[in-house]
Design an enzyme around this catalytic site. Structure first.
Site, PDB file in Angstrom:
ATOM      1  N   GLU A  55       0.819  -1.199   0.000  1.00  0.00           N
ATOM      2  CA  GLU A  55       0.000   0.000   0.000  1.00  0.00           C
ATOM      3  C   GLU A  55       0.869   1.272   0.000  1.00  0.00           C
ATOM      4  O   GLU A  55       0.567   2.245  -0.682  1.00  0.00           O
ATOM      5  CB  GLU A  55      -0.934   0.017   1.217  1.00  0.00           C
ATOM      6  CG  GLU A  55      -1.941  -1.122   1.236  1.00  0.00           C
ATOM      7  CD  GLU A  55      -1.443  -2.364   1.971  1.00  0.00           C
ATOM      8  OE1 GLU A  55      -2.285  -3.085   2.525  1.00  0.00           O
ATOM      9  OE2 GLU A  55      -0.206  -2.602   1.987  1.00  0.00           O
ATOM     10  N   CYS A  87      -0.765  -0.101   7.576  1.00  0.00           N
ATOM     11  CA  CYS A  87      -1.211   0.360   6.262  1.00  0.00           C
ATOM     12  C   CYS A  87      -2.658   0.830   6.275  1.00  0.00           C
ATOM     13  O   CYS A  87      -3.040   1.707   5.494  1.00  0.00           O
ATOM     14  CB  CYS A  87      -1.029  -0.756   5.234  1.00  0.00           C
ATOM     15  SG  CYS A  87       0.710  -1.130   4.909  1.00  0.00           S
ATOM     16  N   ARG A 187      13.199 -23.927  -4.052  1.00  0.00           N
ATOM     17  CA  ARG A 187      13.909 -23.688  -2.791  1.00  0.00           C
ATOM     18  C   ARG A 187      13.826 -22.229  -2.387  1.00  0.00           C
ATOM     19  O   ARG A 187      13.622 -21.894  -1.215  1.00  0.00           O
ATOM     20  CB  ARG A 187      15.387 -24.082  -2.926  1.00  0.00           C
ATOM     21  CG  ARG A 187      15.657 -25.566  -2.967  1.00  0.00           C
ATOM     22  CD  ARG A 187      17.146 -25.824  -3.140  1.00  0.00           C
ATOM     23  NE  ARG A 187      17.420 -27.247  -3.346  1.00  0.00           N
ATOM     24  CZ  ARG A 187      18.612 -27.728  -3.702  1.00  0.00           C
ATOM     25  NH1 ARG A 187      19.625 -26.895  -3.900  1.00  0.00           N
ATOM     26  NH2 ARG A 187      18.780 -29.024  -3.866  1.00  0.00           N
TER      27      ARG A 187
END
Length: 371
Positions: A55, A87, A187
């Site tokens: 945001e 946010c 991974r």
């Protein structure tokens, strides 16, 4: 309820969120788009832990001129102070008029509070647009926040007849280069990679992420965020000269008894040790996952048939990623899983195919396991 424009903007927010999949862990992948009069005025995504959330990056992109705007966010805006400010408050302070949220955050520190803050400030909040698509970006984060246990992916490379090696142990290479590059990316998406001591002794594996093998995504990475490499070593058989201990990135050695002093004194400072109780002379996997849940959202199991089979048998695995090569290794080859002797079809694991795609000559299957 949802307009065509709403759907287009949330699709864009999800695309943005996906750009952080290799760099944000253990934080979630989140994207945000601001619009006014069906025009995008700012967009952003969360790039790395400790850095601004999606945001805020979108606010910066919009030069903070978002009064009366609609915000499309893939995950409920946070309502608490962590490494960055909340946010939800930033959206309120900058006077947006509407917030469309794909997925609610199960984090107990958020869990509806961000939504309540927005509504209490008089902002229209609409929830649930492309919820499943947004949730699929953060399966580990969502599970860990809800249960304290990380998402567990079991990875296997096998032949058409379900073998991982010849009878004599030779396994290089079952799959081709493209599949092996995909494993490197797999991974990189996980907080930890778990293997067993028998795999270390047989292969002298390193289990790190090698940037040179990541393919095209490497050019977008300033640095590679290495996963924690976890070795299950019940009886303290880890060789001090193993490749894994020579590579400078985090290693956790897990045993059921303390390592000898002469071994621990030689360990580099990026290696730590954990002693857990034994269950049937093996490490308690439930205790292990609870411990890893303190800092990991998702773990990848790259191990032999015994450990991979145990994760499946005890309903600890959430996902199976199978790289299948067009090869036949023969009936005496090593099985990909050590499984119970099922006597009824109702006993077998429930697998749902999520994705199937070609990687060179090989095929990658993704299955979700349901309890």
């Amino acid at each position: 309820m949802w307009s065509t424009f709403d759907r287009q903007m949330m699709t864009r927010a999800i695309q943005l969120a996906r750009q952080g999949q290799y760099t944000t862990r253990p934080n979630p992948n989140v994207g945000c788009v601001f619009t006014i009069d069906e025009q995008i005025i700012g967009e952003g995504y969360h790039q790395r832990t400790g850095q601004p959330h999606a945001e805020v990056n979108a606010l910066i992109d919009a030069d903070y001129r978002v009064e009366g705007a609609t915000a499309y966010v893939t995950l409920e805006p946070c309502s608490h102070f962590g490494l960055t400010p909340p946010c939800a408050q930033a959206l309120i302070d900058n006077q947006v008029s509407r917030v469309v949220i794909a997925c609610q955050d199960p984090n107990p520190q958020v869990s509806g509070r961000g939504i309540s803050m927005l509504k209490d400030a008089g902002i229209q909040v609409d929830i649930g647009l492309y919820e499943q698509e947004a949730a699929s970006l953060n399966l580990g984060f969502l599970k860990k926040m809800a249960t304290g246990i990380p998402w567990v992916t079991v990875k296997i490379a096998a032949s058409l007849d379900g073998k991982t090696a010849l009878a004599n142990g030779v396994s290089k290479w079952i799959t081709g280069a493209e599949a092996r590059r995909d494993v490197q990316r797999l991974r990189l998406k996980h907080c930890a990679v778990i293997t067993g001591i028998n795999t270390v002794l047989a292969d002298d594996c390193s289990l790190n992420v090698r940037k040179s093998e990541l393919g095209s995504i490497a050019e977008h990475l300033d640095e590679v965020l290495q996963p924690l490499r976890v070795v299950l070593d019940s009886n303290c058989r880890m060789p001090i000269d193993s490749k894994m201990l020579e590579i400078e990135s985090p290693v956790l050695l897990v045993s059921t008894q303390p390592y000898p002093d002469d071994f621990t004194k030689q360990l580099p400072n990026y290696v730590t040790m954990l002693t857990l109780n034994a269950v049937n002379k093996r490490i308690d996997l439930n205790a292990l996952l609870s411990y890893l849940g303190n800092g990991c959202n998702s773990v990848l199991v790259e191990a032999g048939a015994t450990l991979a089979g145990s994760m499946m048998e005890h309903d600890l695995a959430d996902e199976l990623v199978l790289y299948q090569a067009p090869k036949i290794l023969g009936s005496h080859g090593r099985n990909m899983l050590e499984s119970p002797n099922y006597t009824s079809m109702t006993e077998i694991p429930n697998l749902t195919l999520i994705d199937e795609r070609k990687l060179g000559d090989d095929t990658r299957f993704r299955f979700h396991l349901t309890k």
